[in-house]
Design a protein around this motif. Structure first.
Motif, short mmCIF file in Angstrom:
data_model
loop_
_atom_site.label_atom_id
_atom_site.label_comp_id
_atom_site.label_asym_id
_atom_site.label_seq_id
_atom_site.Cartn_x
_atom_site.Cartn_y
_atom_site.Cartn_z
N UNK A 96 0.82 -1.20 0.00
CA UNK A 96 0.00 0.00 0.00
C UNK A 96 0.86 1.26 0.00
N UNK A 97 1.68 1.42 1.04
CA UNK A 97 2.41 2.68 1.20
C UNK A 97 3.46 2.87 0.12
N UNK A 98 3.40 4.01 -0.52
CA UNK A 98 4.30 4.40 -1.60
C UNK A 98 4.05 3.62 -2.89
N UNK A 99 3.02 2.80 -2.92
CA UNK A 99 2.62 2.12 -4.15
C UNK A 99 1.17 2.50 -4.50
N UNK A 100 0.29 2.37 -3.50
CA UNK A 100 -1.09 2.84 -3.68
C UNK A 100 -1.34 4.15 -2.93
N UNK A 101 -0.69 4.30 -1.79
CA UNK A 101 -0.97 5.43 -0.89
C UNK A 101 0.28 6.27 -0.70
N UNK A 102 0.09 7.60 -0.80
CA UNK A 102 1.26 8.50 -0.83
C UNK A 102 1.67 8.94 0.58
N UNK A 103 2.50 8.13 1.20
CA UNK A 103 2.99 8.41 2.55
C UNK A 103 3.91 9.63 2.56
N UNK A 104 4.74 9.76 1.53
CA UNK A 104 5.73 10.85 1.52
C UNK A 104 5.04 12.22 1.46
N UNK A 105 3.97 12.32 0.68
CA UNK A 105 3.22 13.59 0.62
C UNK A 105 2.69 13.95 2.00
N UNK A 106 2.21 12.95 2.75
CA UNK A 106 1.71 13.20 4.11
C UNK A 106 2.83 13.63 5.04
N UNK A 107 3.98 12.95 4.94
CA UNK A 107 5.15 13.35 5.74
C UNK A 107 5.49 14.82 5.49
N UNK A 108 5.51 15.20 4.22
CA UNK A 108 5.88 16.58 3.87
C UNK A 108 4.88 17.58 4.46
N UNK A 109 3.60 17.23 4.37
CA UNK A 109 2.54 18.08 4.90
C UNK A 109 2.69 18.26 6.41
N UNK A 110 2.90 17.16 7.11
CA UNK A 110 3.04 17.23 8.58
C UNK A 110 4.29 18.01 8.96
N UNK A 166 -0.32 -5.51 2.70
CA UNK A 166 0.37 -4.40 3.35
C UNK A 166 1.08 -4.86 4.61
N UNK A 167 2.32 -4.42 4.77
CA UNK A 167 3.06 -4.74 6.00
C UNK A 167 2.57 -3.83 7.14
N UNK A 168 1.29 -3.93 7.41
CA UNK A 168 0.63 -3.01 8.34
C UNK A 168 0.80 -3.39 9.79
N UNK A 169 1.15 -4.63 10.07
CA UNK A 169 1.13 -5.12 11.46
C UNK A 169 2.12 -4.39 12.36
N UNK A 170 3.09 -3.72 11.76
CA UNK A 170 4.03 -2.94 12.57
C UNK A 170 3.31 -1.80 13.28
N UNK A 171 2.20 -1.35 12.69
CA UNK A 171 1.50 -0.17 13.19
C UNK A 171 0.08 -0.51 13.60
N UNK A 172 -0.09 -0.90 14.83
CA UNK A 172 -1.38 -1.32 15.37
C UNK A 172 -2.47 -0.30 15.07
N UNK A 173 -2.13 0.98 15.19
CA UNK A 173 -3.14 2.01 14.99
C UNK A 173 -3.45 2.30 13.53
N UNK A 229 2.99 -12.49 -9.09
CA UNK A 229 3.63 -11.19 -9.34
C UNK A 229 3.50 -10.37 -8.07
N UNK A 230 4.57 -9.69 -7.67
CA UNK A 230 4.48 -8.80 -6.51
C UNK A 230 4.97 -7.42 -6.91
N UNK A 231 4.10 -6.43 -6.75
CA UNK A 231 4.45 -5.03 -7.03
C UNK A 231 4.71 -4.37 -5.69
N UNK A 232 5.94 -3.97 -5.43
CA UNK A 232 6.32 -3.52 -4.09
C UNK A 232 7.45 -2.51 -4.19
N UNK A 233 7.47 -1.56 -3.26
CA UNK A 233 8.58 -0.59 -3.24
C UNK A 233 9.74 -1.05 -2.37
N UNK A 234 9.52 -2.10 -1.58
CA UNK A 234 10.56 -2.57 -0.66
C UNK A 234 11.19 -3.85 -1.19
#
Lengths: 166, 166
Positions: free
Chosen positions: B1-15, B82-89, B122-127
């Motif tokens: 999801x992050x950086x492939x479907x969802x733009x985490x970096x744009x949010x980082x910049x905004x914050x 998504x490797x979401x389990x690192x972030x419970x919230x 097939x795996x599409x991933x940024x990591x």
């Protein structure tokens, strides 16, 4: 998780008795889901419980599962794979429950999914549908609903899992 | 999801701009993570954002991803992993975000995990670390942090994914 590590049926029984103290409940016969034995006029409302926040938070731990999974974890890379995605409100509860009861399994080896398309060697599961596309060794963990299924290697208890895998 | 479907970096910049309007921010050079360019005296506090409720809820959708994933879904069984389990919230936020932006992917084909031990073609991933134990076709989706990595087939945009897979 459910019916393998976490006792969903015990929680169902508890909620049923709390909500309907005067109703009787027939025995959970072989091949039956809990929903099958809930009287029809109650079933609609009763099904809502599983979508509530907190439902999965305080489930009892299935007998011997902590001890045996901890032992397995020394010999194998144990992953906990739960078909949790059906229940959006279960996700945090399930994470917190795992931290409480299986703190030795790190988040890296925890998976919440729908279809269990995991690449593993052994799968311990109460739902035989998860074995359909699985090429490894399936171990059907006994629960009332699966007792009439005969085509898979069965484990009735975590003691039996230990005997087979340790 | 992050950086492939969802733009985490744009949010980082905004914050970052919201929290530190007077601080400058160096450019996100090839091979760098966003955390690498946050000044040291800010980094500790800044890292807390990703653990906050809501962080993942309002991320922008990466350009063309909805349209191309929808097209892919007609030809393939598309799973969102998504490797979401690192972030419970993040879990509820990510479910809600997917329902908003990728409603055509059902919960059955959504997976939150740590290690991506999924059995896919097939795996599409940024990591690139997710390709280490993967036997299928990896497509490295370009993000600043992975631009110096050369050993995998690369896709720079969803248009390029479409050209390769559709």
């Amino acid at each position: 998780m459910d019916e393998v590590l976490a006792d969903v049926i015990a929680k169902f029984k508890l909620l049923y008795k709390r909500d309907h103290p005067k109703e009787t409940l027939q025995e959970l016969a072989d091949g039956k889901e809990f929903y099958d034995i809930v009287p029809e006029h109650i079933a609609g409302d009763f099904r809502k419980h599983i979508y509530e926040k907190g439902f999965f938070r305080d489930l009892d731990v299935i007998k011997d599962s902590q001890r045996v999974v901890k032992e397995l974890d020394k010999k194998y890379d144990v992953f906990i794979v739960s078909a949790a995605m059906e229940f959006r409100n279960s996700l945090e509860d399930k994470v917190d429950w795992l931290v409480d009861h299986f703190p030795f399994i790190p988040w890296q080896r925890t998976i919440f999914c729908g279809l269990k398309i995991v690449n593993v060697d052994v799968m311990i599961d109460d739902r035989s549908r998860n074995f359909t596309a699985f090429n490894g060794r399936p171990l059907l963990f006994t629960s009332p609903h699966n007792k009439l299924i005969n085509e898979f290697e069965r484990v009735n208890t975590w003691e039996e899992v230990a005997a087979k895998l340790l």
